[in-house]
Scaffold this motif. Structure first.
Motif, mmCIF file in Angstrom:
data_model
loop_
_atom_site.group_PDB
_atom_site.id
_atom_site.type_symbol
_atom_site.label_atom_id
_atom_site.label_comp_id
_atom_site.label_asym_id
_atom_site.label_seq_id
_atom_site.Cartn_x
_atom_site.Cartn_y
_atom_site.Cartn_z
ATOM 1 N N PHE A 107 0.825 -1.196 0.000
ATOM 2 C CA PHE A 107 0.000 0.000 0.000
ATOM 3 C C PHE A 107 0.867 1.257 0.000
ATOM 4 C CE2 PHE A 107 -2.251 3.347 2.394
ATOM 5 C CZ PHE A 107 -3.306 3.569 1.510
ATOM 6 N N GLU A 108 1.921 1.251 0.842
ATOM 7 C CA GLU A 108 2.821 2.405 0.875
ATOM 8 C C GLU A 108 3.517 2.593 -0.462
ATOM 9 O OE1 GLU A 108 5.365 1.653 4.214
ATOM 10 O OE2 GLU A 108 3.927 2.488 5.644
ATOM 11 N N LYS A 109 3.895 1.490 -1.104
ATOM 12 C CA LYS A 109 4.530 1.563 -2.423
ATOM 13 C C LYS A 109 3.561 2.147 -3.445
ATOM 14 C CE LYS A 109 6.787 -1.331 -5.867
ATOM 15 N NZ LYS A 109 7.113 -2.708 -6.260
ATOM 16 N N SER A 110 2.310 1.649 -3.430
ATOM 17 C CA SER A 110 1.327 2.165 -4.390
ATOM 18 C C SER A 110 0.990 3.626 -4.077
ATOM 19 C CB SER A 110 0.057 1.307 -4.398
ATOM 20 O OG SER A 110 -0.634 1.431 -3.183
ATOM 21 N N LEU A 111 0.987 3.987 -2.797
ATOM 22 C CA LEU A 111 0.735 5.371 -2.396
ATOM 23 C C LEU A 111 1.864 6.276 -2.886
ATOM 24 C CD1 LEU A 111 -1.217 7.196 -0.810
ATOM 25 C CD2 LEU A 111 0.175 6.746 1.217
ATOM 26 N N ALA A 112 3.086 5.798 -2.750
ATOM 27 C CA ALA A 112 4.232 6.581 -3.232
ATOM 28 C C ALA A 112 4.157 6.736 -4.744
ATOM 29 C CB ALA A 112 5.531 5.919 -2.810
ATOM 30 N N GLU A 113 3.782 5.674 -5.421
ATOM 31 C CA GLU A 113 3.642 5.750 -6.889
ATOM 32 C C GLU A 113 2.536 6.731 -7.261
ATOM 33 O OE1 GLU A 113 2.946 1.754 -8.197
ATOM 34 O OE2 GLU A 113 5.033 1.135 -7.889
ATOM 35 N N SER A 114 1.410 6.646 -6.528
ATOM 36 C CA SER A 114 0.300 7.563 -6.811
ATOM 37 C C SER A 114 0.727 9.003 -6.541
ATOM 38 C CB SER A 114 -0.908 7.236 -5.929
ATOM 39 O OG SER A 114 -1.424 5.983 -6.226
ATOM 40 N N ARG A 115 1.497 9.227 -5.490
ATOM 41 C CA ARG A 115 1.984 10.564 -5.172
ATOM 42 C C ARG A 115 2.890 11.084 -6.302
ATOM 43 N NH1 ARG A 115 5.221 10.351 -0.125
ATOM 44 N NH2 ARG A 115 3.209 10.075 0.865
ATOM 45 N N GLU A 116 3.767 10.188 -6.759
ATOM 46 C CA GLU A 116 4.672 10.586 -7.844
ATOM 47 C C GLU A 116 3.882 10.881 -9.120
ATOM 48 O OE1 GLU A 116 7.942 11.270 -7.811
ATOM 49 O OE2 GLU A 116 7.809 10.975 -5.643
ATOM 50 N N ASP A 117 2.878 10.030 -9.400
ATOM 51 C CA ASP A 117 2.047 10.257 -10.584
ATOM 52 C C ASP A 117 1.296 11.579 -10.461
ATOM 53 O OD1 ASP A 117 2.857 7.896 -11.687
ATOM 54 O OD2 ASP A 117 1.062 6.751 -11.091
ATOM 55 N N LEU A 118 0.750 11.836 -9.283
ATOM 56 C CA LEU A 118 0.016 13.083 -9.060
ATOM 57 C C LEU A 118 0.943 14.279 -9.169
ATOM 58 C CD1 LEU A 118 -2.683 14.401 -8.334
ATOM 59 C CD2 LEU A 118 -2.084 14.095 -5.932
ATOM 60 N N LYS A 119 2.128 14.147 -8.596
ATOM 61 C CA LYS A 119 3.100 15.234 -8.630
ATOM 62 C C LYS A 119 3.524 15.525 -10.069
ATOM 63 C CE LYS A 119 7.415 16.613 -6.430
ATOM 64 N NZ LYS A 119 8.491 16.202 -5.537
ATOM 65 N N SER A 120 3.801 14.446 -10.810
ATOM 66 C CA SER A 120 4.208 14.654 -12.204
ATOM 67 C C SER A 120 3.052 15.212 -13.025
ATOM 68 C CB SER A 120 4.740 13.365 -12.809
ATOM 69 O OG SER A 120 3.736 12.392 -12.867
ATOM 70 N N SER A 121 1.842 14.768 -12.711
ATOM 71 C CA SER A 121 0.671 15.276 -13.415
ATOM 72 C C SER A 121 0.481 16.763 -13.118
ATOM 73 C CB SER A 121 -0.562 14.482 -12.999
ATOM 74 O OG SER A 121 -1.729 15.092 -13.470
ATOM 75 N N LEU A 122 0.626 17.130 -11.847
ATOM 76 C CA LEU A 122 0.477 18.536 -11.466
ATOM 77 C C LEU A 122 1.603 19.384 -12.079
ATOM 78 C CD1 LEU A 122 -0.639 18.347 -7.723
ATOM 79 C CD2 LEU A 122 -2.010 19.033 -9.682
ATOM 80 N N LEU A 123 2.800 18.853 -12.080
ATOM 81 C CA LEU A 123 3.914 19.585 -12.676
ATOM 82 C C LEU A 123 3.718 19.769 -14.178
ATOM 83 C CD1 LEU A 123 7.056 18.201 -10.814
ATOM 84 C CD2 LEU A 123 6.030 20.457 -10.614
ATOM 85 N N SER A 124 3.134 18.758 -14.808
ATOM 86 C CA SER A 124 2.895 18.890 -16.248
ATOM 87 C C SER A 124 1.796 19.906 -16.537
ATOM 88 C CB SER A 124 2.550 17.533 -16.863
ATOM 89 O OG SER A 124 1.299 17.099 -16.394
#
Length: 140
Positions: A107-124
């Motif tokens: 769950f923590e791994k998927s949460l970190a991935e989701s955070r990274e995806d969200l961060k990259s999405s927001l940055l884009s």
């Protein structure tokens, strides 16, 4: 008036003594023998009862010792079963803890991935947000 006839008196005494002798041999001796045998039988039965009391006490003590041994065995068996049940429960708890730790890590791994995806999405999309904010400020 009353005459005592010596012949009748002597015959009566002889008949009385013969009657006593016959009753003694036919009635009294067998009756006394029966009573003595009955007393001996009662005494023998009482002695046997006394012996039975000792046997009963011995058997009761033996039964009590068997019951005590059975209680000790039951207590030992109960302790053994409780220990086995505790070990089984502990192993199940440890297995569940390991499974939950694994699930948490995933769950923590998927949460970190989701955070990274969200961060990259927001940055884009950051330039679009900047443009939208500039447009809003320019309208004001």
């Amino acid at each position: 008036m009353l005459d005592i006839n010596p012949l009748l008196l002597s015959i009566t005494i002889v008949v009385f003594l013969v009657l006593i002798a016959v009753l003694n041999s036919l009635l009294f001796k067998p009756l006394f023998n029966y009573m003595n045998e009955r007393d001996a039988s009662i005494k023998n039965d009482l002695d046997k009862v006394g012996n039975n009391d000792a046997e009963i006490a011995a058997l009761t003590a033996q039964a009590q010792s068997i019951v005590n041994e059975a209680k000790l065995e039951a207590a030992a068996l109960r302790e053994k079963v409780i220990a086995e049940a505790k070990e089984l429960a502990e192993s199940k708890i440890e297995a569940k803890r390991a499974e939950l730790a694994k699930d948490k890590a995933e769950f923590e791994k998927s949460l970190a991935e989701s955070r990274e995806d969200l961060k990259s999405s927001l940055l884009s999309q950051l330039p679009l947000f900047k443009e939208a904010v500039k447009a809003k400020f320019s309208q004001i």
